[in-house]
Design a protein around this motif. Structure first.
Motif, mmCIF file in Angstrom:
data_model
loop_
_atom_site.group_PDB
_atom_site.id
_atom_site.type_symbol
_atom_site.label_atom_id
_atom_site.label_comp_id
_atom_site.label_asym_id
_atom_site.label_seq_id
_atom_site.Cartn_x
_atom_site.Cartn_y
_atom_site.Cartn_z
ATOM 1 N N ILE A 67 -5.639 3.327 2.052
ATOM 2 C CA ILE A 67 -5.221 3.978 0.858
ATOM 3 C C ILE A 67 -4.150 5.073 1.374
ATOM 4 O O ILE A 67 -4.535 5.904 2.180
ATOM 5 C CB ILE A 67 -6.276 4.598 0.381
ATOM 6 N N SER A 68 -2.930 5.038 0.785
ATOM 7 C CA SER A 68 -1.893 6.063 0.954
ATOM 8 C C SER A 68 -1.310 6.462 -0.184
ATOM 9 O O SER A 68 -1.338 6.121 -1.086
ATOM 10 C CB SER A 68 -0.677 5.228 1.898
ATOM 11 N N LEU A 71 -0.850 4.008 -2.802
ATOM 12 C CA LEU A 71 -0.460 2.626 -2.345
ATOM 13 C C LEU A 71 -1.762 2.011 -1.562
ATOM 14 O O LEU A 71 -2.220 2.784 -0.829
ATOM 15 C CB LEU A 71 0.768 2.441 -1.206
ATOM 16 N N ILE A 72 -2.190 0.814 -2.118
ATOM 17 C CA ILE A 72 -3.328 0.401 -1.116
ATOM 18 C C ILE A 72 -2.922 -1.137 -0.892
ATOM 19 O O ILE A 72 -2.284 -1.868 -1.631
ATOM 20 C CB ILE A 72 -4.432 0.125 -2.353
ATOM 21 N N GLU A 73 -3.054 -1.196 0.424
ATOM 22 C CA GLU A 73 -2.707 -2.259 1.514
ATOM 23 C C GLU A 73 -3.648 -3.148 1.806
ATOM 24 O O GLU A 73 -4.694 -2.341 2.505
ATOM 25 C CB GLU A 73 -1.618 -1.777 2.170
ATOM 26 N N VAL A 74 -3.717 -4.306 1.978
ATOM 27 C CA VAL A 74 -5.007 -4.973 2.886
ATOM 28 C C VAL A 74 -3.825 -5.924 4.071
ATOM 29 O O VAL A 74 -3.127 -6.320 3.783
ATOM 30 C CB VAL A 74 -5.360 -6.077 1.903
ATOM 31 N N PHE A 75 -4.762 -5.697 5.129
ATOM 32 C CA PHE A 75 -4.059 -6.263 6.197
ATOM 33 C C PHE A 75 -5.123 -7.276 6.941
ATOM 34 O O PHE A 75 -6.136 -7.108 6.803
ATOM 35 C CB PHE A 75 -3.958 -5.098 7.380
ATOM 36 N N GLN A 109 -8.547 15.642 -3.298
ATOM 37 C CA GLN A 109 -7.774 16.874 -2.914
ATOM 38 C C GLN A 109 -6.728 16.562 -1.906
ATOM 39 O O GLN A 109 -5.688 17.003 -2.018
ATOM 40 C CB GLN A 109 -8.479 17.984 -2.689
ATOM 41 N N LYS A 110 -7.078 15.584 -1.213
ATOM 42 C CA LYS A 110 -5.856 15.037 -0.106
ATOM 43 C C LYS A 110 -4.789 14.315 -0.722
ATOM 44 O O LYS A 110 -3.529 14.279 -0.235
ATOM 45 C CB LYS A 110 -6.531 14.115 0.982
ATOM 46 N N ILE A 111 -5.137 13.789 -1.975
ATOM 47 C CA ILE A 111 -3.902 12.895 -2.811
ATOM 48 C C ILE A 111 -3.005 13.787 -3.519
ATOM 49 O O ILE A 111 -1.940 13.862 -3.438
ATOM 50 C CB ILE A 111 -4.633 12.053 -3.716
ATOM 51 N N THR A 167 8.136 8.408 1.449
ATOM 52 C CA THR A 167 7.162 9.064 2.569
ATOM 53 C C THR A 167 5.875 8.440 2.348
ATOM 54 O O THR A 167 5.226 8.829 0.972
ATOM 55 C CB THR A 167 6.957 10.639 2.679
ATOM 56 N N LYS A 168 5.205 7.822 3.284
ATOM 57 C CA LYS A 168 3.884 7.271 3.102
ATOM 58 C C LYS A 168 2.899 8.063 4.090
ATOM 59 O O LYS A 168 3.022 7.926 5.399
ATOM 60 C CB LYS A 168 3.789 5.890 3.477
#
Length: 627
Positions: free
Chosen positions: A488-489, A531-535, A521-523, A495-496
């Motif tokens: 989760i970014s 952005l949610i990415e699956v690797f 709060q970090k968001i 900037t990510k």
């Protein structure tokens, strides 16, 4: 005195008269105790209306050697027009209808005003004939005034037949004006034998956030820009349209002396509307019923033979003084689309909406709709937009329509508008994609103001559990299941920043990941894009991206029960899989940071939660023994 002496020695002796009777007349007329209450102004003494009968003689010939002039005059305080006469056609000795000027509107009867006479021209240029300066008080004393033309030449005489004064009560400031316009001889925009489908727009220069007060009590800052504050209905196939009456609120315009632009357009079903012509004026200049204003297309002005693209005429003008409705907290909007491009093998689209506040890198996702399957004319469920979060009624918003595809969603088209424009009569917005040709149309089916935005509260931390379905197989050349994990970014422009990464689940196309603790709060901004990415984890070399999707923190965390599944997209594969939110509940001790019940950081309890026991059981004995 009236209030009695202060305690002896406590304050010292008061200055003479400080606590006694006020000076005569200090607070208004005697007999009413002290007139206006303390802290308020005394009642105004009244106002004066000057009714002036004007004429002119020996004006210059502005329409050629054998022609005459079409004269009218304006009255200016500084650079602002405060009164305007009607046009008298083909005369060098006009007699105009009486004009009325309030002393309060021109700085008082002794303030110097500029009186200018013009020759009305159908191309909108209006030739200056001559001018003089005089106050209203001077008009009562001096009846004839020499007009000074270009280069100081004599331009005739301005005559005051009479200047009558009437004492009246002070005039309240108008809160709105009711207007009606018609047009005459509009240009034919639909071919030589066709006509036009005319509508008019009114715009002015203002801050997009004008009148908006945020929840913190401060007004957001936004640079002034040209904003559309009214759009009429479309009148089809008519070169002499008469539009319905409408109302403009002064909070949107500014004042009767501020400039507005009135533009008339030709509506088109497939392309952007074409400008027929426009005129810039003030509301003061529209007070005279029957005022005629040439509509000029600036791209044609100055061409040989071009005069105008029609005449705009004032049908009615009325100032009103009723309290305007408050700016709502938001709107409930229902949108549909028609004639979307046909995508896919079956020739239809799986359309969904994305609504952004702002454009480009600063855009914030405000709403993402459900997907309407196999339909080029979809209608989506109602949703709410907050005026504050969008930046004001006149801040930019972007409407996008996408076609969902397992491999990669395709942008069908987008349109730029504002919240205010969503509320206009029969609003619709053409969708564009890399050309001027429309790729379908978004239609506003309904829009209703709401007193408050019904949004679920967002907490500071969440217990978050997710999984995936039908993940693409990337191992052993696509024959074996992947080893997935997700990230989760936050996204700020390009900037990510990664705020969470899950563990890896081995050999799984339907993995279930361990519960995570998400610190909102970090968001930062709960409306910001994430952005949610699956690797697929590789033992050697770089990990392979399976797919991704973009949403907002609010949508992900508070709408998961109604929309738990998110299709992954990838430029490399057709069906990368689905990301599923299995559970998302506030963590123990979490407090509300947005939405109903939120307390701003630094408020009464620092970060939104009360000190231990503040709202719990009362101290022993404080309220007696409990039952």
């Amino acid at each position: 005195g009236q209030y009695g002496a202060p305690p002896s020695g406590q304050y010292g002796a008061p200055p003479p008269g400080q606590y006694g009777a006020p000076p005569p007349g200090a607070y208004g007329a005697p007999g009413g105790a002290y007139g206006a209450p303390y802290g308020q102004m005394a009642p105004a003494a009244g106002d004066q209306i000057f009714t002036i009968h004007c004429s002119a003689s020996n004006l210059p010939k502005a329409d050629g050697m054998f022609g005459k002039s079409d004269p009218y005059f304006t009255v200016k305080q500084g650079a602002s027009v405060i009164a305007k006469s009607e046009v008298q056609k083909k005369t060098l000795s006009p007699t105009w209808a009486p004009v009325e000027i309030r002393a309060s509107e021109c700085g008082g009867p002794s303030n110097q005003l500029t009186w200018e006479v013009y020759d009305w021209d159908s191309d909108g240029t209006h030739d200056f004939l001559g001018s003089f300066k005089a106050s209203l008080a001077q008009l009562q004393q001096q009846k004839s005034h020499r007009l000074t033309g270009k280069k100081g030449k004599n331009a005739g005489t301005f005559n005051v037949g009479s200047c009558n004064v009437q004492q009246v009560a002070p005039k309240a400031l108008a809160t709105s004006v009711k207007l009606q316009f018609r047009a005459s001889k509009l240009a034919r925009m639909d071919g030589f034998r066709g006509k036009s489908d005319g509508f008019l727009e009114i715009s002015c220069i203002k801050s997009p956030s004008a009148g908006l007060i945020s929840a913190s009590g401060s007004a957001p800052k936004a640079s002034p820009k040209n904003v559309v504050i009214y759009r009429s209905e479309v009148i089809d196939n008519d070169l002499n349209p008469v539009w319905r009456p409408f109302e403009l609120y002064m909070r949107d315009v500014g004042s009767l002396s501020d400039k507005i632009t009135i533009a008339v357009f030709d509506h088109d079903d497939k392309t952007s509307p074409d400008l027929i012509g426009r005129v810039t004026c003030t509301l003061h200049e529209l007070k005279t019923i029957g005022t005629e204003m040439p509509l000029v297309d600036p791209t044609k002005a100055g061409r040989t033979g071009y005069r105008n693209s029609g005449i705009l005429i004032v049908n009615s003008f009325e100032e009103t003084y009723t309290q305007p409705p408050p700016i709502p907290a938001g709107f409930e909007v229902t949108l549909s689309a028609r004639n979307l491009p046909k995508e896919g093998l079956l020739g239809k689209s799986d359309g969904y909406l994305q609504i952004y506040a702002g454009f480009g890198a600063q855009a914030k996702l405000m709403h993402k709709s459900e997907v309407v399957k196999d339909n080029t004319n979809p209608r989506w469920k109602p949703f709410q937009l907050s005026v504050e979060k969008c930046g004001g009624l006149d801040a930019d918003i972007l409407i996008q329509v996408w076609d969902q595809d397992p491999a990669k969603s395709d942008l069908l088209g987008e349109s730029k508008t504002t919240l205010r424009q969503l509320t206009f009569t029969a609003s619709e917005f053409h969708l564009y994609r890399r050309s001027d040709k429309a790729h379908g149309t978004v239609v506003v089916d309904s829009v209703h103001p709401v007193a408050f935005i019904q949004q679920a509260p967002v907490y500071s931390q969440y217990k978050f559990r997710a999984g995936c379905e039908k993940l693409a197989k990337l191992d052993v050349g696509g024959l074996s299941a992947s080893d997935p994990y997700y990230k989760i970014s936050t996204m700020k422009g390009t900037t990510k920043t990664v705020i969470y990464q899950s563990e890896t689940v081995r050999d799984a196309t339907h993995p279930t990941f361990e519960e995570a603790l998400i610190d909102v709060q970090k968001i930062g901004d709960v409306e910001a894009s994430i952005l949610i990415e699956v690797f697929d984890q590789e033992d050697k070399g770089a990990d392979n991206a399976i797919g991704s999707f973009v949403t907002s923190a609010r949508a992900l965390l508070t709408e998961w029960m109604s929309s738990p599944k998110h299709s992954l997209t990838s430029p490399k594969r057709k069906s990368p899989g689905v990301f599923v939110v299995l559970d998302c509940t506030p963590a123990p001790g979490a407090y509300v940071i947005a939405g109903q019940g939120a307390v701003a950081p630094g408020g009464a309890y620092g970060y939104g939660y009360p000190p231990q026991g503040a709202y719990g059981a009362p101290p022993p004995g404080a309220y007696g023994a409990p039952p």
